[in-house]
Design a protein around this motif. Sequence first.
Motif, PDB file in Angstrom:
ATOM      1  N   TYR A  70       0.835  -1.208   0.000  1.00  0.00           N
ATOM      2  CA  TYR A  70       0.000   0.000   0.000  1.00  0.00           C
ATOM      3  C   TYR A  70       0.867   1.254   0.000  1.00  0.00           C
ATOM      4  O   TYR A  70       0.590   2.219  -0.731  1.00  0.00           O
ATOM      5  CB  TYR A  70      -0.931   0.001   1.210  1.00  0.00           C
ATOM      6  CG  TYR A  70      -2.228  -0.744   0.998  1.00  0.00           C
ATOM      7  CD1 TYR A  70      -3.345  -0.103   0.480  1.00  0.00           C
ATOM      8  CD2 TYR A  70      -2.337  -2.093   1.314  1.00  0.00           C
ATOM      9  CE1 TYR A  70      -4.534  -0.782   0.290  1.00  0.00           C
ATOM     10  CE2 TYR A  70      -3.515  -2.782   1.129  1.00  0.00           C
ATOM     11  CZ  TYR A  70      -4.619  -2.133   0.607  1.00  0.00           C
ATOM     12  OH  TYR A  70      -5.795  -2.803   0.412  1.00  0.00           O
ATOM     13  N   VAL A  73       2.331   1.861  -3.512  1.00  0.00           N
ATOM     14  CA  VAL A  73       1.340   2.314  -4.487  1.00  0.00           C
ATOM     15  C   VAL A  73       0.975   3.777  -4.242  1.00  0.00           C
ATOM     16  O   VAL A  73       0.906   4.587  -5.184  1.00  0.00           O
ATOM     17  CB  VAL A  73       0.089   1.408  -4.421  1.00  0.00           C
ATOM     18  CG1 VAL A  73      -1.073   2.034  -5.177  1.00  0.00           C
ATOM     19  CG2 VAL A  73       0.415   0.028  -4.978  1.00  0.00           C
ATOM     20  N   LEU A  74       0.751   4.133  -2.989  1.00  0.00           N
ATOM     21  CA  LEU A  74       0.369   5.512  -2.677  1.00  0.00           C
ATOM     22  C   LEU A  74       1.521   6.490  -2.894  1.00  0.00           C
ATOM     23  O   LEU A  74       1.298   7.661  -3.225  1.00  0.00           O
ATOM     24  CB  LEU A  74      -0.135   5.600  -1.240  1.00  0.00           C
ATOM     25  CG  LEU A  74      -1.523   4.995  -1.010  1.00  0.00           C
ATOM     26  CD1 LEU A  74      -1.830   4.904   0.474  1.00  0.00           C
ATOM     27  CD2 LEU A  74      -2.597   5.802  -1.734  1.00  0.00           C
ATOM     28  N   PRO A  78      -0.159   7.742  -6.709  1.00  0.00           N
ATOM     29  CA  PRO A  78      -1.324   8.100  -5.886  1.00  0.00           C
ATOM     30  C   PRO A  78      -2.538   8.524  -6.708  1.00  0.00           C
ATOM     31  O   PRO A  78      -3.675   8.198  -6.348  1.00  0.00           O
ATOM     32  CB  PRO A  78      -0.797   9.260  -5.030  1.00  0.00           C
ATOM     33  CG  PRO A  78       0.343   9.834  -5.814  1.00  0.00           C
ATOM     34  CD  PRO A  78       0.973   8.664  -6.494  1.00  0.00           C
ATOM     35  N   ALA A  81      -4.145   5.360  -7.979  1.00  0.00           N
ATOM     36  CA  ALA A  81      -4.646   4.499  -6.912  1.00  0.00           C
ATOM     37  C   ALA A  81      -5.923   5.034  -6.286  1.00  0.00           C
ATOM     38  O   ALA A  81      -6.753   4.259  -5.800  1.00  0.00           O
ATOM     39  CB  ALA A  81      -3.581   4.322  -5.837  1.00  0.00           C
ATOM     40  N   LEU A  82      -6.093   6.353  -6.289  1.00  0.00           N
ATOM     41  CA  LEU A  82      -7.247   6.968  -5.630  1.00  0.00           C
ATOM     42  C   LEU A  82      -8.343   7.357  -6.624  1.00  0.00           C
ATOM     43  O   LEU A  82      -9.339   7.961  -6.227  1.00  0.00           O
ATOM     44  CB  LEU A  82      -6.797   8.201  -4.846  1.00  0.00           C
ATOM     45  CG  LEU A  82      -5.760   7.925  -3.749  1.00  0.00           C
ATOM     46  CD1 LEU A  82      -5.297   9.219  -3.106  1.00  0.00           C
ATOM     47  CD2 LEU A  82      -6.320   6.958  -2.702  1.00  0.00           C
ATOM     48  N   SER A  85     -11.719   3.237 -11.465  1.00  0.00           N
ATOM     49  CA  SER A  85     -11.060   2.236 -12.294  1.00  0.00           C
ATOM     50  C   SER A  85     -12.075   1.611 -13.238  1.00  0.00           C
ATOM     51  O   SER A  85     -13.269   1.937 -13.203  1.00  0.00           O
ATOM     52  CB  SER A  85     -10.420   1.157 -11.415  1.00  0.00           C
ATOM     53  OG  SER A  85      -9.720   0.213 -12.196  1.00  0.00           O
ATOM     54  N   GLU A  90      -8.282  -3.807 -12.525  1.00  0.00           N
ATOM     55  CA  GLU A  90      -7.008  -3.220 -12.896  1.00  0.00           C
ATOM     56  C   GLU A  90      -6.189  -4.195 -13.760  1.00  0.00           C
ATOM     57  O   GLU A  90      -6.020  -5.367 -13.390  1.00  0.00           O
ATOM     58  CB  GLU A  90      -6.207  -2.857 -11.648  1.00  0.00           C
ATOM     59  CG  GLU A  90      -6.600  -1.529 -11.034  1.00  0.00           C
ATOM     60  CD  GLU A  90      -6.252  -0.368 -11.947  1.00  0.00           C
ATOM     61  OE1 GLU A  90      -5.162  -0.381 -12.557  1.00  0.00           O
ATOM     62  OE2 GLU A  90      -7.082   0.552 -12.062  1.00  0.00           O
ATOM     63  N   THR A 289      -9.880   0.586  -6.368  1.00  0.00           N
ATOM     64  CA  THR A 289      -8.634   0.665  -7.130  1.00  0.00           C
ATOM     65  C   THR A 289      -7.417   0.461  -6.243  1.00  0.00           C
ATOM     66  O   THR A 289      -6.484  -0.282  -6.595  1.00  0.00           O
ATOM     67  CB  THR A 289      -8.539   2.041  -7.822  1.00  0.00           C
ATOM     68  OG1 THR A 289      -9.780   2.348  -8.445  1.00  0.00           O
ATOM     69  CG2 THR A 289      -7.431   2.058  -8.853  1.00  0.00           C
ATOM     70  N   LEU A 290      -7.390   1.119  -5.106  1.00  0.00           N
ATOM     71  CA  LEU A 290      -6.232   1.041  -4.212  1.00  0.00           C
ATOM     72  C   LEU A 290      -5.969  -0.399  -3.800  1.00  0.00           C
ATOM     73  O   LEU A 290      -4.817  -0.860  -3.802  1.00  0.00           O
ATOM     74  CB  LEU A 290      -6.468   1.931  -2.992  1.00  0.00           C
ATOM     75  CG  LEU A 290      -5.395   1.890  -1.893  1.00  0.00           C
ATOM     76  CD1 LEU A 290      -4.035   2.286  -2.445  1.00  0.00           C
ATOM     77  CD2 LEU A 290      -5.798   2.802  -0.742  1.00  0.00           C
ATOM     78  N   ASN A 291      -7.015  -1.119  -3.433  1.00  0.00           N
ATOM     79  CA  ASN A 291      -6.837  -2.511  -3.006  1.00  0.00           C
ATOM     80  C   ASN A 291      -6.299  -3.370  -4.147  1.00  0.00           C
ATOM     81  O   ASN A 291      -5.436  -4.238  -3.939  1.00  0.00           O
ATOM     82  CB  ASN A 291      -8.162  -3.078  -2.503  1.00  0.00           C
ATOM     83  CG  ASN A 291      -8.637  -2.415  -1.236  1.00  0.00           C
ATOM     84  OD1 ASN A 291      -8.018  -1.479  -0.747  1.00  0.00           O
ATOM     85  ND2 ASN A 291      -9.750  -2.873  -0.696  1.00  0.00           N
ATOM     86  N   ALA A 294      -2.605  -2.489  -4.757  1.00  0.00           N
ATOM     87  CA  ALA A 294      -1.774  -3.001  -3.665  1.00  0.00           C
ATOM     88  C   ALA A 294      -1.588  -4.505  -3.787  1.00  0.00           C
ATOM     89  O   ALA A 294      -0.484  -5.028  -3.551  1.00  0.00           O
ATOM     90  CB  ALA A 294      -2.393  -2.627  -2.324  1.00  0.00           C
TER      91      ALA A 294
END
Length: 412
Positions: A70, A73-74, A78, A81-82, A85, A90, A289-291, A294
């Motif tokens: 995480y 990715v951030l 960023p 990721a935020l 999507s 992804e 998207t973030l998950n 990651a």
Amino acid sequence: MTVTQPASVPTPVPASAPASPPPLAARARSIGGSPVRDILAVTARPEVINFAGGLPAPELFDADGIAAAYRAVLAETPARALQYSTTEGEPALRAALAARTSARGLATAPDDLMVTTGSQQALSLLSTALLEPGDTVLVESPCYLAALQAFGLAGARVVAVPGDEHGLDPEALEELVLRERPKLLYTVPTFQNPTGRTLPAARRAAVAEVAARCGLWIVEDDPYGELRFEGERVPWIAAQPGAEDRTVLLGSFSKVMAPGLRLGWLRAPADLRRACVVAKQAADLHTPTLNQLAAARYLADRDLDAHVARVAGAYGARRDAMLAGLTDALPAGSTWNRPEGGMFLWARLPEGYDTTALLPEVVRHDVAYVPGAPFYAGEPDRATLRLCFVTQTPEEIAEGLRKLGEALRAGH
């Protein structure tokens, strides 16, 4: 002189009770909640040794590795990721999942896959895409409880396929397909929930052959297959000849990485996959998207297979601890299985025992299981119960089984 007429006084409207809002949909009124979730709510006290939940052991999560993914990715992407999507998922994650699936014997391209918010969502999307109210769905007996919920909410008629300690019977399956004309068969063939049993390779080939000859969708749910600690891996039904164009394979990170990520996926033929994409657009647009990013980063930077091997080794020791204590905990004449992997063990008490009726006494002894009855689509076997052996340490399992034995003796 101007004369002003007195203002008219409105006639009072008699008070009446407000009208009730329209009722819930029939499907929402007819389907109850999850008995497993209800039991977990009742047994949330820390002193309860809970064999009821299907919860992975939290101390075995690779929290450091996931946190690092995480952070990377951030720090590096960023904005992506935020951001929103694509509904399909992804590309980086789908490519990694396709490589893992292909390496396990089922040639898969990234575009064959769709990422879902947990594999449970895949069941909901498939129900939306495939089932009309009144359609027939075939399931194992007993069956994964949340699948029964998903099919019930879709208005399906659920029929259990007879089987034995090895799983469903392909001959009985064919008889039901010819008689009932079902839309699909739902199965968890490897380390099944709730029984822990694994469908042998010959039966998998026979199931694929029935589906090809008779016309049937197969939904093959595989959340536990990587958690093997004994015996040899059995190929997926989806890899059997004749199953290529009619099998949906479901996977999940919940049991091998962490359930809180809510990451699952489905592999399906193109037309059905596109229908599931449309259904997902109406449900949640896309999985976070973030998950996804990651998880893709974790797969790139870490050795998930090595992590799973460590987890499976620990789970094997915990299964052995449960097997060692069952003889003293359960009444004479009880039977149980020896799963080669997964998370669950299935037991049957002697005739005359009702595990649902016994549960309150068991909980009073600070231990819990799941009664077997809710897992049946047809007539339940009320003497059965499911035990999850992975959440507690071997020492806690021994203590929990001691309490279970006391409770069963007190309650019967």
